[in-house]
Design an enzyme around this catalytic site. Structure first.
Site, short mmCIF file in Angstrom:
data_model
loop_
_atom_site.label_atom_id
_atom_site.label_comp_id
_atom_site.label_asym_id
_atom_site.label_seq_id
_atom_site.Cartn_x
_atom_site.Cartn_y
_atom_site.Cartn_z
CG ASP A 24 -0.90 -3.55 1.43
OD1 ASP A 24 -0.12 -3.10 2.28
OD2 ASP A 24 -0.75 -4.64 0.87
CG ASP A 118 2.34 -2.82 5.73
OD1 ASP A 118 2.09 -3.58 6.67
OD2 ASP A 118 2.72 -3.22 4.62
CD GLU A 119 -1.89 -6.29 5.25
OE1 GLU A 119 -2.75 -6.42 4.35
OE2 GLU A 119 -1.03 -7.16 5.50
#
Length: 376
Positions: A24, A118-119
Site C-alpha cells: 500500500d 495505490d495498492e
C-alpha cells in the site's frame, strides 16, 4: 466446528501455507505531488478540487495531523487545516507512477491483483527473484520503490489476503509488518472488530451492540449464533475470526462496470444535467474502447438534492456504436425517472455494465470518477 475441521473441510493445505504480500503506497497522490515539487515537502498537502461539493482525494501525513482524511468534504478539510495547500488531482500522472510500481511487483511474481492505483495483493508463495522468504520479497519491493521512484510504501506479509491487508496498515507509513502462521490466533485475539476489512460504521455498531468488540469476542460465538444475527456475513465473520481466508490472488480481475460521474456546484433540474451527461458519456466511451469485452447494459445514475440515489438501466438489442449514441441512450433513461417536476439534482453519472466476451451470446442486465479516493 473446530478450526482444524473447518480448514480440512474447505480443502486448505496446512503443509504449505500461502505467502501473500499486500503493498500500500503511503499517501500516494499527495506523496507524488510532494516528490515532484520539493517546496511541498513537510507541508500539509490536500489533493482535491476546491468547491462546496468536492471531496478530499488524498491528504499528506502532515495534513492528517489536523484530522484531514480521504473522502472528507473539501470544505471541512479547509476548516480543519486552513494552511493546507490544495492541489487538483492529476490522475494521468498518478497512473503513470502506479504502472512503474507494478513493474517492480512483476519482477517478483506474476500473481498481482491491483485493488486501486495505490495498492495490490501479491502471491509470492513461489517468487521469480529466488528470495527465500516473503518478508525479503516485501523488503526488496519497498527498497526498489524508494530508490527508483523516491516514494515510500508499507507492506503486510501473511498467510492470506485478509491478514496481509491488516498487516500493511499496522506500521504505516513506510512500515513492514509480518504475521507468521503460528502467530495468527494471538494477533487476532485483541484486534478491534472495526479493523476487519469490510466492517463499516453501521456493521461495527451492530457488532458492538451484540457485545462483540474484538475478533476474540467473535471466536467465542458459535456459527449458527452469528448467522442468526448477521446472515451470510456471519459466516464470513466466523471464518475471518479464525484467520481463514482462502480467496486467491486474482490477476487481471474482470471489470464489472465502467462509469463516470460528476457533482454539480449547485443543485439543478434534471434537464439541465444534459451537458454534463454528454461529457461523461464521452469519457465512458473512451474508457470502454480499450476494453476487450463488450458491455450489454447502459446505466444512468442520479443523486437528488436530498441525497437519494436513483439508477435506471437498459439492455438494448443493439448497443451504441458511437459516443453520441451512448449519450442519447442515457438521456432516454430520463423518461423513466419519476420525480416531481421541480426536483433538483446534485449528481449525474453514466455507466456501462454487464460486460461479456465477444463470443458470448447476447443477454436480455467507477474507472473515471469526479474524484477517485485513494485508500491510504
Amino acid at each position: 466446528m473446530s478450526v482444524r475441521a473447518m480448514t480440512v473441510l474447505e480443502g486448505s493445505s496446512e503443509s504449505q501455507p500461502r505467502k501473500i504480500v499486500h503493498v500500500d503506497m503511503d499517501a500516494f497522490y499527495a506523496s507524488v505531488e510532494q516528490r515532484d515539487d520539493p517546496s511541498l515537502k513537510g507541508r500539509p498537502v490536500v489533493v482535491a478540487w476546491r468547491g462546496a461539493r468536492s471531496v478530499v482525494c488524498a491528504a499528506s501525513y502532515e495534513a492528517r495531523q489536523f484530522g484531514v482524511r480521504s473522502a472528507m468534504p473539501a470544505l471541512r478539510a479547509e476548516r480543519l487545516c486552513p494552511q493546507a495547500i490544495f492541489l487538483p488531482p492529476d490522475f494521468p500522472r498518478y497512473k503513470a507512477v502506479s504502472v512503474a510500481v507494478r513493474e517492480i511487483f512483476s519482477r517478483h511474481t506474476d500473481l498481482i491483483e491491483p485493488l486501486s492505483l495505490d495498492e495490490a495483493y501479491l502471491d509470492v508463495t513461489t517468487n521469480k527473484s529466488g528470495l527465500p522468504t516473503a518478508t525479503k520479497v516485501a523488503s526488496r519491493i519497498r527498497e526498489a520503490i524508494r530508490q527508483e521512484l523516491n516514494l515510500t510504501a508499507s507492506a503486510g506479509v501473511a498467510p492470506n489476503k485478509f491478514l496481509a491487508k491488516i498487516a500493511s496498515d499496522w506500521r504505516k507509513p513506510d512500515g513492514l509488518f509480518v504475521i507468521q502462521p503460528h502467530e495468527v490466533v494471538e494477533f487476532l485475539r485483541d484486534l478491534p472488530i472495526g479493523r476487519i476489512p469490510g466492517v463499516g460504521k453501521v456493521t461495527e455498531q451492530s457488532l458492538l451492540q451484540a457485545g462483540i468488540r474484538t475478533v476474540g469476542d467473535v471466536r467465542q460465538k458459535q456459527l449458527p449464533e452469528l448467522e442468526a444475527v448477521f446472515g451470510r456475513f456471519g459466516q464470513r465473520l466466523f471464518r475471518l475470526a479464525q484467520g481463514i481466508d482462502h480467496s486467491p490472488v486474482v490477476p487481471n480481475r474482470i471489470r464489472k462496470q465502467i462509469s463516470a460521474e460528476d457533482t454539480f456546484p449547485a443543485d439543478i433540474p434534471l434537464r439541465e444535467t444534459e451537458e454534463a451527461l454528454r461529457k461523461l458519456a464521452k469519457k465512458v466511451w473512451a474508457a470502454s474502447s480499450a476494453n476487450a469485452r463488450r458491455a450489454r447494459t447502459i446505466v444512468l445514475k442520479l443523486k437528488t438534492a436530498q441525497f437519494e440515489t436513483l439508477t435506471r438501466s437498459m439492455t438494448p438489442l443493439a448497443m451504441p456504436s458511437t459516443e453520441e449514441e451512448l449519450a442519447m441512450a442515457a438521456l432516454s433513461l430520463f423518461d423513466r425517472v419519476e420525480v416531481q417536476q421541480d426536483s433538483l439534482f446534485r449528481l449525474v453519472g453514466v455507466g456501462l455494465s454487464n460486460f461479456q466476451d465477444e463470443e458470448d451470446p447476447p443477454l436480455f442486465q467507477p474507472l473515471l470518477e469526479a474524484c477517485s479516493v485513494e485508500t491510504a
